[in-house]
Design a protein around this motif. Structure first.
Motif, PDB file in Angstrom:
ATOM      1  N   UNK A  63       0.818  -1.212   0.000  1.00 36.39           N
ATOM      2  CA  UNK A  63       0.000   0.000   0.000  1.00 36.39           C
ATOM      3  C   UNK A  63       0.853   1.265   0.000  1.00 36.39           C
ATOM      4  N   UNK A  64       2.084   1.162   0.521  1.00 40.82           N
ATOM      5  CA  UNK A  64       2.975   2.323   0.611  1.00 40.82           C
ATOM      6  C   UNK A  64       4.103   2.281  -0.409  1.00 40.82           C
ATOM      7  N   UNK A  65       3.893   1.559  -1.501  1.00 39.58           N
ATOM      8  CA  UNK A  65       4.950   1.427  -2.501  1.00 39.58           C
ATOM      9  C   UNK A  65       5.294   2.776  -3.129  1.00 39.58           C
ATOM     10  N   UNK A  66       4.355   3.727  -3.144  1.00 40.29           N
ATOM     11  CA  UNK A  66       4.608   5.060  -3.701  1.00 40.29           C
ATOM     12  C   UNK A  66       4.649   6.144  -2.630  1.00 40.29           C
ATOM     13  N   UNK A  67       4.806   5.759  -1.371  1.00 32.53           N
ATOM     14  CA  UNK A  67       4.878   6.734  -0.283  1.00 32.53           C
ATOM     15  C   UNK A  67       6.312   7.213  -0.135  1.00 32.53           C
ATOM     16  N   UNK A  68       6.534   8.521  -0.272  1.00 28.74           N
ATOM     17  CA  UNK A  68       7.887   9.065  -0.195  1.00 28.74           C
ATOM     18  C   UNK A  68       8.491   8.830   1.190  1.00 28.74           C
ATOM     19  N   UNK A  69       9.717   8.329   1.200  1.00 25.59           N
ATOM     20  CA  UNK A  69      10.446   8.133   2.445  1.00 25.59           C
ATOM     21  C   UNK A  69       9.998   6.949   3.271  1.00 25.59           C
ATOM     22  N   UNK A  82       9.302  16.470  18.901  1.00 28.86           N
ATOM     23  CA  UNK A  82      10.178  16.404  17.739  1.00 28.86           C
ATOM     24  C   UNK A  82      10.016  15.058  17.055  1.00 28.86           C
ATOM     25  N   UNK A  83       9.863  15.099  15.747  1.00 28.94           N
ATOM     26  CA  UNK A  83       9.721  13.891  14.943  1.00 28.94           C
ATOM     27  C   UNK A  83      10.821  13.859  13.892  1.00 28.94           C
ATOM     28  N   UNK A  84      10.970  12.673  13.282  1.00 28.85           N
ATOM     29  CA  UNK A  84      12.006  12.472  12.276  1.00 28.85           C
ATOM     30  C   UNK A  84      11.374  11.881  11.027  1.00 28.85           C
ATOM     31  N   UNK A  85      11.870  12.288   9.868  1.00 36.39           N
ATOM     32  CA  UNK A  85      11.262  11.834   8.626  1.00 36.39           C
ATOM     33  C   UNK A  85      12.294  11.813   7.510  1.00 36.39           C
ATOM     34  N   UNK A  86      12.055  10.921   6.526  1.00 40.26           N
ATOM     35  CA  UNK A  86      12.858  10.909   5.303  1.00 40.26           C
ATOM     36  C   UNK A  86      12.090  11.541   4.144  1.00 40.26           C
ATOM     37  N   UNK A  87      10.821  11.864   4.365  1.00 40.44           N
ATOM     38  CA  UNK A  87      10.011  12.501   3.330  1.00 40.44           C
ATOM     39  C   UNK A  87      10.314  13.990   3.317  1.00 40.44           C
ATOM     40  N   UNK A  96      22.861   8.573   5.230  1.00 40.12           N
ATOM     41  CA  UNK A  96      22.146   8.314   6.477  1.00 40.12           C
ATOM     42  C   UNK A  96      21.537   9.586   7.049  1.00 40.12           C
ATOM     43  N   UNK A  97      20.510   9.375   7.875  1.00 45.57           N
ATOM     44  CA  UNK A  97      19.943  10.484   8.617  1.00 45.57           C
ATOM     45  C   UNK A  97      18.498  10.769   8.289  1.00 45.57           C
ATOM     46  N   UNK A  98      17.898  11.625   9.115  1.00 42.47           N
ATOM     47  CA  UNK A  98      16.495  12.006   9.005  1.00 42.47           C
ATOM     48  C   UNK A  98      16.364  13.511   9.205  1.00 42.47           C
ATOM     49  N   UNK A  99      15.390  14.107   8.511  1.00 41.97           N
ATOM     50  CA  UNK A  99      15.039  15.483   8.798  1.00 41.97           C
ATOM     51  C   UNK A  99      14.378  15.554  10.168  1.00 41.97           C
TER      52      UNK A  99
END
Length: 254
Positions: free
Chosen positions: A27-33, A104-109, A93-96
């Motif tokens: 379901x998340x094959x096109x979800x960024x990050x 505080x949250x972390x994301x690759x999107x 490596x790493x996350x925004x």
């Protein structure tokens, strides 16, 4: 009752969990990050029928299987060119870091926007944090900007507006998914977090005009789905066969 009945039930439940995880990946094959999940199994306890003696091994019967772990596979997805200046992909490596209130949250999107206050935010409206721990905000006199690979955002005159920060972890697979392409360190084993400028202390660099695709391999997921489906069917066959044996035992009285 036959032990095989309960072994079959445990196998069905575990394969159902695997199918749930595979379904979420697809379901998340096109979800960024997005980072795909993976289910591992382990055997349950074994019943000892006879203890080991010198020269003779113990006689044990397994009582089914159980979920060993549901892991997050932290491999990088492929970058996709968008041509949009506010789309950022991390190479390495790493996350925004994004902030909602005190959380505080972390994301690759990296699909970011400017809100009404000219702050750089994600699609949820959470502020993107700079290396100074503050939200990155455009001044009223900024007409255009550029983003370097080290995360530095500069205005049309070359003045630095802010620098995007990157968070790295000892065990990024230990991050907890919070939904909305976000991760948190709450109740996780992600280990120590290191906040750095892109390209420093092992953190990846930033590519403006790109977004990181999901790391889901659709052909792999479909293959795993077939294996899980056959495993589920095999466990239902165990229950059916055990039921037929019990039926024969009941019929002995007739």
């Amino acid at each position: 009752m036959l032990r095989s009945l309960y072994s079959g039930v445990s196998g069905m439940k575990n394969f159902q969990t695997e199918l749930d995880t595979i379904g979420n990946n697809i379901a998340n094959v096109n979800t960024y990050g997005y980072k795909k999940g993976r289910v591992t199994f382990k055997d349950a306890i074994s019943q000892t029928l006879a203890s080991a003696t010198p020269g003779t091994s113990a006689q044990q019967v397994g009582l089914g299987s159980q979920i060993g772990s549901i892991d997050t596979v932290d491999t990088s997805g492929s970058p996709e060119s968008t041509g949009r200046p506010l789309d950022f992909a991390i190479t390495g490596d790493g996350y925004f870091r994004v902030q909602d209130g005190n959380d505080t949250y972390y994301t690759r999107a990296g699909n970011f926007y400017f809100d009404d206050n000219r702050r750089l935010v994600n699609s949820e409206g959470f502020a993107v944090l700079g290396t100074n721990g503050q939200a990155i905000t455009l001044g009223a006199n900024v007409k255009s900007f550029s983003v370097a690979t080290d995360g530095t955002i500069s205005d049309q005159n070359g003045n630095t507006i802010g620098t995007i920060s990157i968070a790295t972890f000892q065990n990024p697979a230990g991050l907890t998914k919070a939904g909305g392409n976000l991760y948190t360190t709450a109740n996780s084993n992600a280990g120590q977090v290191t906040v750095s400028q892109p390209g420093q202390n092992g953190a990846g660099t930033i590519k403006s005009g790109y977004l990181e695709m999901s790391n889901v391999d659709l052909s792999e997921e479909l293959t795993n789905m077939i294996v899980a489906e056959r495993g589920f069917q095999a466990n239902t066959r165990i229950i059916t066969t055990s039921d037929e044996i019990l039926q024969e035992l009941v019929n002995l009285k007739r």
